[in-house]
Design a protein around this motif. Sequence first.
Motif, PDB file in Angstrom:
ATOM      1  N   SER A  71       0.831  -1.212   0.000  1.00 12.23           N
ATOM      2  CA  SER A  71       0.000   0.000   0.000  1.00 12.23           C
ATOM      3  C   SER A  71       0.861   1.256   0.000  1.00 12.23           C
ATOM      4  CB  SER A  71      -0.947   0.001   1.211  1.00 12.23           C
ATOM      5  OG  SER A  71      -0.226   0.039   2.428  1.00 12.23           O
ATOM      6  N   SER A  72       2.112   1.145  -0.462  1.00 14.15           N
ATOM      7  CA  SER A  72       2.972   2.325  -0.605  1.00 14.15           C
ATOM      8  C   SER A  72       2.473   3.173  -1.765  1.00 14.15           C
ATOM      9  CB  SER A  72       4.420   1.893  -0.865  1.00 14.15           C
ATOM     10  OG  SER A  72       4.914   1.092   0.188  1.00 14.15           O
ATOM     11  N   VAL A  73       2.419   4.486  -1.564  1.00 15.02           N
ATOM     12  CA  VAL A  73       1.876   5.360  -2.616  1.00 15.02           C
ATOM     13  C   VAL A  73       2.951   5.843  -3.585  1.00 15.02           C
ATOM     14  CG1 VAL A  73      -0.020   6.131  -1.168  1.00 15.02           C
ATOM     15  CG2 VAL A  73       2.105   7.423  -1.165  1.00 15.02           C
ATOM     16  N   ASP A  74       4.212   5.738  -3.208  1.00 12.72           N
ATOM     17  CA  ASP A  74       5.310   6.195  -4.067  1.00 12.72           C
ATOM     18  C   ASP A  74       5.684   5.081  -5.043  1.00 12.72           C
ATOM     19  OD1 ASP A  74       7.684   6.973  -5.238  1.00 12.72           O
ATOM     20  OD2 ASP A  74       8.528   7.817  -3.407  1.00 12.72           O
ATOM     21  N   MET A  88       3.845  -8.960  -6.681  1.00 14.69           N
ATOM     22  CA  MET A  88       3.469  -7.668  -6.120  1.00 14.69           C
ATOM     23  C   MET A  88       1.985  -7.402  -6.346  1.00 14.69           C
ATOM     24  SD  MET A  88       6.243  -6.408  -4.770  1.00 14.69           S
ATOM     25  CE  MET A  88       5.747  -4.693  -4.560  1.00 14.69           C
ATOM     26  N   LEU A  89       1.260  -7.194  -5.276  1.00 13.42           N
ATOM     27  CA  LEU A  89      -0.154  -6.841  -5.339  1.00 13.42           C
ATOM     28  C   LEU A  89      -0.306  -5.436  -4.777  1.00 13.42           C
ATOM     29  CD1 LEU A  89      -1.716 -10.183  -4.004  1.00 13.42           C
ATOM     30  CD2 LEU A  89      -1.335  -9.499  -6.373  1.00 13.42           C
ATOM     31  N   ASP A  90      -0.517  -4.475  -5.662  1.00 16.35           N
ATOM     32  CA  ASP A  90      -0.628  -3.072  -5.264  1.00 16.35           C
ATOM     33  C   ASP A  90      -2.080  -2.778  -4.893  1.00 16.35           C
ATOM     34  OD1 ASP A  90      -0.831  -0.241  -5.169  1.00 16.35           O
ATOM     35  OD2 ASP A  90       0.949  -0.070  -6.424  1.00 16.35           O
ATOM     36  N   VAL A  91      -2.288  -2.380  -3.648  1.00 10.33           N
ATOM     37  CA  VAL A  91      -3.640  -2.147  -3.142  1.00 10.33           C
ATOM     38  C   VAL A  91      -4.340  -1.034  -3.906  1.00 10.33           C
ATOM     39  CG1 VAL A  91      -4.939  -1.286  -1.149  1.00 10.33           C
ATOM     40  CG2 VAL A  91      -3.180  -3.031  -0.829  1.00 10.33           C
ATOM     41  N   PHE A  92      -3.620   0.043  -4.258  1.00 11.59           N
ATOM     42  CA  PHE A  92      -4.259   1.225  -4.840  1.00 11.59           C
ATOM     43  C   PHE A  92      -4.318   1.222  -6.363  1.00 11.59           C
ATOM     44  CE2 PHE A  92      -2.372   3.042  -0.813  1.00 11.59           C
ATOM     45  CZ  PHE A  92      -3.573   3.042  -0.119  1.00 11.59           C
ATOM     46  N   ALA A  93      -3.447   0.430  -7.013  1.00 16.06           N
ATOM     47  CA  ALA A  93      -3.314   0.492  -8.474  1.00 16.06           C
ATOM     48  C   ALA A  93      -4.637   0.342  -9.233  1.00 16.06           C
ATOM     49  CB  ALA A  93      -2.311  -0.553  -8.946  1.00 16.06           C
ATOM     50  N   LEU A  96      -6.587   3.984  -8.840  1.00 22.53           N
ATOM     51  CA  LEU A  96      -6.056   5.327  -9.059  1.00 22.53           C
ATOM     52  C   LEU A  96      -6.245   5.819 -10.486  1.00 22.53           C
ATOM     53  CD1 LEU A  96      -2.836   5.204  -6.866  1.00 22.53           C
ATOM     54  CD2 LEU A  96      -4.865   6.604  -6.515  1.00 22.53           C
ATOM     55  N   GLU A  97      -5.967   4.951 -11.479  1.00 22.80           N
ATOM     56  CA  GLU A  97      -6.103   5.404 -12.857  1.00 22.80           C
ATOM     57  C   GLU A  97      -7.550   5.769 -13.201  1.00 22.80           C
ATOM     58  OE1 GLU A  97      -5.269   3.817 -17.403  1.00 22.80           O
ATOM     59  OE2 GLU A  97      -4.113   2.947 -15.739  1.00 22.80           O
ATOM     60  N   PRO A  98      -8.538   4.914 -12.848  1.00 18.11           N
ATOM     61  CA  PRO A  98      -9.934   5.323 -13.101  1.00 18.11           C
ATOM     62  C   PRO A  98     -10.317   6.611 -12.372  1.00 18.11           C
ATOM     63  CG  PRO A  98      -9.812   2.975 -12.636  1.00 18.11           C
ATOM     64  CD  PRO A  98      -8.461   3.537 -12.336  1.00 18.11           C
ATOM     65  N   LEU A  99      -9.794   6.818 -11.158  1.00 22.81           N
ATOM     66  CA  LEU A  99     -10.086   8.044 -10.418  1.00 22.81           C
ATOM     67  C   LEU A  99      -9.463   9.257 -11.092  1.00 22.81           C
ATOM     68  CD1 LEU A  99      -9.822   7.151  -6.618  1.00 22.81           C
ATOM     69  CD2 LEU A  99     -11.761   8.206  -7.777  1.00 22.81           C
ATOM     70  N   GLU A 100      -8.235   9.103 -11.587  1.00 22.29           N
ATOM     71  CA  GLU A 100      -7.582  10.207 -12.285  1.00 22.29           C
ATOM     72  C   GLU A 100      -8.386  10.615 -13.520  1.00 22.29           C
ATOM     73  OE1 GLU A 100      -2.835   9.577 -11.232  1.00 22.29           O
ATOM     74  OE2 GLU A 100      -3.718   8.496 -12.930  1.00 22.29           O
ATOM     75  N   ARG A 101      -8.878   9.615 -14.266  1.00 19.73           N
ATOM     76  CA  ARG A 101      -9.682   9.909 -15.458  1.00 19.73           C
ATOM     77  C   ARG A 101     -10.982  10.613 -15.072  1.00 19.73           C
ATOM     78  NH1 ARG A 101      -8.346   4.540 -17.073  1.00 19.73           N
ATOM     79  NH2 ARG A 101     -10.470   3.902 -16.551  1.00 19.73           N
ATOM     80  N   LEU A 103     -11.774  12.290 -12.278  1.00 19.50           N
ATOM     81  CA  LEU A 103     -11.605  13.577 -11.604  1.00 19.50           C
ATOM     82  C   LEU A 103     -10.837  14.584 -12.446  1.00 19.50           C
ATOM     83  CD1 LEU A 103     -10.762  12.277  -8.000  1.00 19.50           C
ATOM     84  CD2 LEU A 103     -12.979  13.035  -8.889  1.00 19.50           C
ATOM     85  N   GLY A 104     -10.228  14.095 -13.537  1.00 18.88           N
ATOM     86  CA  GLY A 104      -9.475  14.998 -14.405  1.00 18.88           C
ATOM     87  C   GLY A 104      -8.239  15.564 -13.749  1.00 18.88           C
ATOM     88  N   GLN A 105      -7.656  14.824 -12.856  1.00 17.29           N
ATOM     89  CA  GLN A 105      -6.467  15.301 -12.134  1.00 17.29           C
ATOM     90  C   GLN A 105      -5.569  14.125 -11.809  1.00 17.29           C
ATOM     91  OE1 GLN A 105      -7.151  17.932  -8.750  1.00 17.29           O
ATOM     92  NE2 GLN A 105      -5.465  16.991  -7.643  1.00 17.29           N
ATOM     93  N   ALA A 106      -4.269  14.315 -12.024  1.00 14.29           N
ATOM     94  CA  ALA A 106      -3.317  13.272 -11.668  1.00 14.29           C
ATOM     95  C   ALA A 106      -3.103  13.270 -10.154  1.00 14.29           C
ATOM     96  CB  ALA A 106      -1.991  13.501 -12.391  1.00 14.29           C
ATOM     97  N   ARG A 107      -2.875  12.107  -9.617  1.00 14.04           N
ATOM     98  CA  ARG A 107      -2.636  12.008  -8.173  1.00 14.04           C
ATOM     99  C   ARG A 107      -1.296  12.637  -7.814  1.00 14.04           C
ATOM    100  NH1 ARG A 107       0.086   6.369  -6.440  1.00 14.04           N
ATOM    101  NH2 ARG A 107       1.051   5.796  -8.410  1.00 14.04           N
ATOM    102  N   GLN A 108      -1.184  13.024  -6.562  1.00 17.48           N
ATOM    103  CA  GLN A 108       0.076  13.532  -6.025  1.00 17.48           C
ATOM    104  C   GLN A 108       0.599  12.481  -5.051  1.00 17.48           C
ATOM    105  OE1 GLN A 108      -1.086  17.247  -4.274  1.00 17.48           O
ATOM    106  NE2 GLN A 108      -1.176  18.309  -6.238  1.00 17.48           N
ATOM    107  N   ALA A 109       1.576  11.715  -5.499  1.00 17.01           N
ATOM    108  CA  ALA A 109       2.061  10.565  -4.728  1.00 17.01           C
ATOM    109  C   ALA A 109       2.987  11.018  -3.609  1.00 17.01           C
ATOM    110  CB  ALA A 109       2.788   9.589  -5.647  1.00 17.01           C
TER     111      ALA A 109
END
Length: 273
Positions: A71-74, A88-93, A96-101, A103-109
Motif C-alpha cells: 500500500s505504498s503510494v510512491d 506484487m499486489l498493489d492495493v491502490f493500483a 487510481l487510474e480510473p479516479l484520475e480519469r 476527476l481529471g487530475q493526476a494524483r500527487q504521490a
Amino acid sequence: MDHPRPVFYVSDGTGITAETIGHSMLTQFSGMRFQTDRLPFVDTPEKARLVAARIRAAGEASGLRPIVVNSSVDPGLSTVLAESGALMLDVFAPFLEPLERELGQARQARVGQAHGMVDFEAYHRRINAMNYALTHDDGARLDYDEADLILVGVSRAGKTPTCVYLALHHGVRAANYPLTPDDLEDERLPAKLRQYRRKLFGLTIDPLRLHQIRQERRANSRYAQLDTCKREVAQAEAMLRREGIEMLSTTHASIEEISSRVLEHLGINREMY
C-alpha cells in the motif's frame, strides 16, 4: 514438510490497510498455509531495499515465491520492493487510474498523505469511545445511558475485543455485560439491563471453543470445565431467545464481521474514518 507461503504486508504508513485487504484475500484460499508479516513505515528507498532483501531471503528459505501486498503510494518505492522477485499486489493500483480519469487530475504521490487526512472530531470521538469501552468493560460500570450498544454473553465469548474494535474504528461507545452463573440460573434478563433492551446484542460461542479459551486463562478450574461451558452457553442462548434479543456466534466470525453485524442490526451508521 511443506513450507507456508511467505506473505508480506508492506506500507509507507501503518500497514493496516494492506494487512486488512491482504487477509481478506488470503481467507479465500482454504487449505493453504501462509506465513504473514506486516512491515510498516517503509518510506525511503533505503528501507525499501532492506525490506526487498528480507523478502527475497524468505522466498529462498521457503522455496516459494513470496507475495507482497503493497500500500505504498510512491511508485519508486514499489519499484524497489519489486526487486525482491515477489508477486506484487498493489492495493491502490486498480483504483487510481480510473479516479484520475474521472476527476481529471493526476494524483500527487506523497508518502503518508493518506494519514494526514485527519478528522479531529472523529479522532476525539474514537478516543472517547475507547475510554468508555474500557471503563464499561465486563460489567465494571452499569451506567449505560450514554452507551450506543451493550454486548451481552457468557464470559470469554468475545465481547471485550469487539467493544474495543467498535470504539477504535467506528467511534461507537460499546459496553459489555457478562452473564454470570446467578444471571443464568435466574433465566431472565438481569434487571439492570432491562431498561436498555433496545441497545442489547448477544454474543455466543461454541462450548468446545469456549472451553479452550477458558483453559488458557484458568486451566483445570470449574470455570473452564467443558460441562460448565456447555451449561452456560445453553442457558445464555435460551435466555436471549426468550427475551427476543438478537445474537451471533463468534466461533468462526472475525471481529470485523461481528462488528458490522452488530451495527447493522442496531441501526448504527458510523463511518470507519
